[in-house]
Design a protein around this motif. Structure first.
Motif, PDB file in Angstrom:
ATOM      1  N   GLY A  53       0.657  -0.944   0.383  1.00  0.00           N
ATOM      2  CA  GLY A  53      -0.035   0.126  -0.241  1.00  0.00           C
ATOM      3  C   GLY A  53       1.116   1.426  -0.034  1.00  0.00           C
ATOM      4  O   GLY A  53       1.915   1.268  -0.388  1.00  0.00           O
ATOM      5  N   ALA A  54       0.455   2.281  -0.044  1.00  0.00           N
ATOM      6  CA  ALA A  54       0.934   3.390   0.016  1.00  0.00           C
ATOM      7  C   ALA A  54       2.490   3.606   1.052  1.00  0.00           C
ATOM      8  O   ALA A  54       1.906   3.307   2.105  1.00  0.00           O
ATOM      9  N   TYR A  55       3.062   4.472   1.285  1.00  0.00           N
ATOM     10  CA  TYR A  55       4.436   4.140   1.960  1.00  0.00           C
ATOM     11  C   TYR A  55       3.936   5.738   2.440  1.00  0.00           C
ATOM     12  O   TYR A  55       2.968   7.180   2.289  1.00  0.00           O
ATOM     13  N   LEU A  56       3.809   6.175   4.281  1.00  0.00           N
ATOM     14  CA  LEU A  56       2.743   6.690   5.059  1.00  0.00           C
ATOM     15  C   LEU A  56       4.580   7.315   6.214  1.00  0.00           C
ATOM     16  O   LEU A  56       5.088   6.650   6.291  1.00  0.00           O
ATOM     17  N   MET A  57       4.196   8.093   6.447  1.00  0.00           N
ATOM     18  CA  MET A  57       5.366   9.691   7.069  1.00  0.00           C
ATOM     19  C   MET A  57       4.368   9.004   8.657  1.00  0.00           C
ATOM     20  O   MET A  57       3.185  10.670   8.171  1.00  0.00           O
ATOM     21  N   LEU A  58       4.347   8.777   9.582  1.00  0.00           N
ATOM     22  CA  LEU A  58       3.337   9.795  10.510  1.00  0.00           C
ATOM     23  C   LEU A  58       4.121  10.490  11.886  1.00  0.00           C
ATOM     24  O   LEU A  58       5.366  10.375  11.701  1.00  0.00           O
TER      25      LEU A  58
END
Length: 243
Positions: free
Chosen positions: A141-146
Motif C-alpha cells: 500500500g502507500a508509504y506513510l510518514m506518520l
C-alpha cells in the motif's frame, strides 16, 4: 502545546502540497507531497527538541545492563503477539519458540528482565500482523510518514492497529501501555545515534530513510531471506546469436 503542534503540521502539509517533480516520483510513495512535510516536522521539531534529547539523557543515566533488561522486558511483553502472528502465517515452529520464550523468560527470567530463553537456543523472532498480511498476499500500500511515529505503510499501519487493539500483547493498563511504548521509542532512538552520520551525509535523508525502511520490511517479511532479483540482460539474445 499539542494544539500548536497540530497547527504546525497542518501548515507544513499545506506547504508541501506542491506538485512533486517527475524525477522524485515513486509509485510506492503517492503521498510524498504530504509525507515530506510531516518528515520535516518529525525531524526538525519532535526529534530535535524531544526525542533525541530524551534518548541522549536515557543513555547517559541508564547503565547498559539496565537498558538490556528493559529491552528484554519489552520483547517479552510482545511474545504473545509474535506467537499468534507466527501461527497465522503458518509457522508453527516460530509460534512454539515464541510461546516457550514467554514461559521461560516470564518465570526464570524474572518477568522478562533477563533473556534466559536465548541462552537455551530459543532466539527471538519478531512477527507482527503487518507481516501476516504480507504473507497472505496483501501489498504494502502507500508509504506513510506518520507524525511522531515515523515511516510506515498502509499495510503495516493496519497491522499495528490489530496488534495493539485486536490482539493485545497482555492485559496492561493504559499507563503501563504508554510506559512500554515510551521505553520502546526511546530505546529505538538511542540505538540510532551511532548511525546519524549516515543520515546526515545522505543527499536526501527522506529518500534514504524510505529505502532503508522498505529494505527492512522485505527482510522481515521473508525472515531474513528475501528473494534475489535477477538483473535484466543488457544484450539482445538474437543479436548475440547472430555474431
Amino acid at each position: 502545546m499539542l494544539k500548536h503542534g497540530l497547527i504546525y503540521i497542518f501548515l507544513l502539509v499545506l506547504a508541501g502540497c506542491a506538485q512533486v517533480p517527475d524525477s522524485q516520483k515513486d509509485e510506492r510513495d503517492p503521498l510524498q507531497n504530504i509525507n515530506r512535510p510531516i518528515y520535516d516536522f518529525n525531524m526538525d521539531v519532535l526529534d530535535t527538541y524531544i526525542l533525541r534529547p530524551a534518548a541522549v539523557g536515557y543513555i547517559t543515566v541508564t547503565p547498559v545492563p539496565v537498558r538490556q533488561s528493559l529491552v528484554h522486558f519489552t520483547n517479552n511483553i510482545s511474545a504473545p503477539v509474535d506467537m499468534i502472528n507466527a501461527g497465522l502465517q503458518g509457522k508453527p515452529g516460530n509460534a512454539s519458540v515464541s510461546l516457550a520464550r514467554f514461559l521461560v523468560n516470564s518465570t526464570v527470567g524474572v518477568f522478562g528482565l533477563f533473556d534466559v530463553a536465548s541462552s537455551l537456543g530459543l532466539e527471538h523472532v519478531d512477527e507482527d500482523f503487518g507481516q501476516t498480511l504480507g504473507v497472505w498476499g496483501a501489498g504494502d500500500g502507500a508509504y506513510l510518514m506518520l507524525p511522531a511515529m515515523g515511516p510506515s505503510t498502509a499495510r503495516n499501519l493496519t497491522g499495528d492497529v490489530v496488534d495493539n487493539f485486536v490482539l493485545p500483547e497482555i492485559a496492561l493498563t493504559t499507563p503501563q501501555t504508554i510506559l512500554v511504548f515510551a521505553l520502546k521509542a526511546v530505546e529505538a532512538r538511542a540505538s540510532l545515534i551511532a548511525q546519524e552520520g549516515l543520515l546526515n551525509d545522505s543527499l536526501d535523508p527522506y529518500l534514504f530513510i524510505k529505502d532503508i525502511y522498505f529494505q527492512r520490511q522485505l527482510y522481515e517479511l521473508y525472515d531474513g531471506n528475501p528473494p534475489i532479483k535477477e538483473e535484466p540482460d543488457d544484450f539482445d539474445e538474437d543479436f548475440l546469436e547472430s555474431l
